[in-house]
Design a protein around this motif. Sequence first.
Motif, mmCIF file in Angstrom:
data_model
loop_
_atom_site.group_PDB
_atom_site.id
_atom_site.type_symbol
_atom_site.label_atom_id
_atom_site.label_comp_id
_atom_site.label_asym_id
_atom_site.label_seq_id
_atom_site.Cartn_x
_atom_site.Cartn_y
_atom_site.Cartn_z
ATOM 1 N N SER A 12 28.907 69.044 34.271
ATOM 2 C CA SER A 12 29.256 68.714 32.889
ATOM 3 C C SER A 12 29.178 69.970 32.038
ATOM 4 O O SER A 12 28.574 70.976 32.437
ATOM 5 N N ASN A 44 28.197 76.779 36.151
ATOM 6 C CA ASN A 44 29.457 76.275 35.597
ATOM 7 C C ASN A 44 30.564 77.329 35.655
ATOM 8 O O ASN A 44 31.525 77.271 34.890
ATOM 9 N N TYR A 132 34.151 65.924 37.678
ATOM 10 C CA TYR A 132 34.080 66.487 36.337
ATOM 11 C C TYR A 132 34.961 65.669 35.403
ATOM 12 O O TYR A 132 36.154 65.483 35.687
ATOM 13 N N ASP A 214 35.011 69.107 28.903
ATOM 14 C CA ASP A 214 34.827 67.656 29.042
ATOM 15 C C ASP A 214 34.364 67.037 27.728
ATOM 16 O O ASP A 214 33.691 65.996 27.728
#
Length: 275
Positions: A12, A44, A132, A214
């Motif tokens: 995330s 990430n 995701y 996101d």
Amino acid sequence: MSQLTKNIGEISGKILVFGGIYSNYQSLEELRRIADEAQIPPQNIICTGDIVGYCASPSECIDFVEDWGIWAIQGNVEQNLINETEDCGCNFEEGSRCDIFSKQWFPFAVMQMTERNLNFLAQLPERLTFEYAKQKIEVIHGSYEHISEFIFRSTDWAVKAYNFSKTNANVVLAGHCGLPFGQEKAGKYWLNAGVIGMPANDGTPRVWYLILDDADGQFSYKFHNYEYESFEANQLMLENGLPYSYSETLLTGIWDNNEILPDEETALQGIPIEF
């Protein structure tokens, strides 16, 4: 030994995706600065392969990626370094300019490899998969079945559809072709972040990366570019006897040749990319 596909679970927050470091330490340093400034953590950040390539700092770039702790997959160059193959594995036509130049930069890279470098490359997977923003995402280098397959924007969608079917993914993050592009069709996304080690043949020294987002639980993406100390990278290539034409590309943004490009991409040479 590497595994073919590594599942890294669910992610995330913003994700930074990039490819093709191509042994360009100066560009990699600038990307790290950009990621740190944006507060995007290593877990990430994803590299789509070809850490090693045309420029002068192959060993230093591998150590940098390992120390940074980001996700990465093998590109064809890493795979051939591990397997002690005689060339980069790009499937260049024998006797072509790309083939001739690869006989200069690939042996240079081989000579720079340390035991630490090779051990790190050997444990990288060929593909990554993760969840995701309600999307199943697959990270590949060339294609699902062929690590050195060139897939461009102009490549028939049927080729991409085959890869979606093999991966069962909604989003494919690909590398290898050197040009940034995104395509969406029937709820599927084919995204190539481009590369940071060489310009995108658009007449500018800019290099490219991709940010996935996101926010509000919705999947979105945006292409970004930056400039860096390309003159320093250029000079290091010259000092180490690496291909002059490739060193000039760092400054001019024009590829030495378009041998790998389809007609549609060839026609765009020298035209600054806009998204």
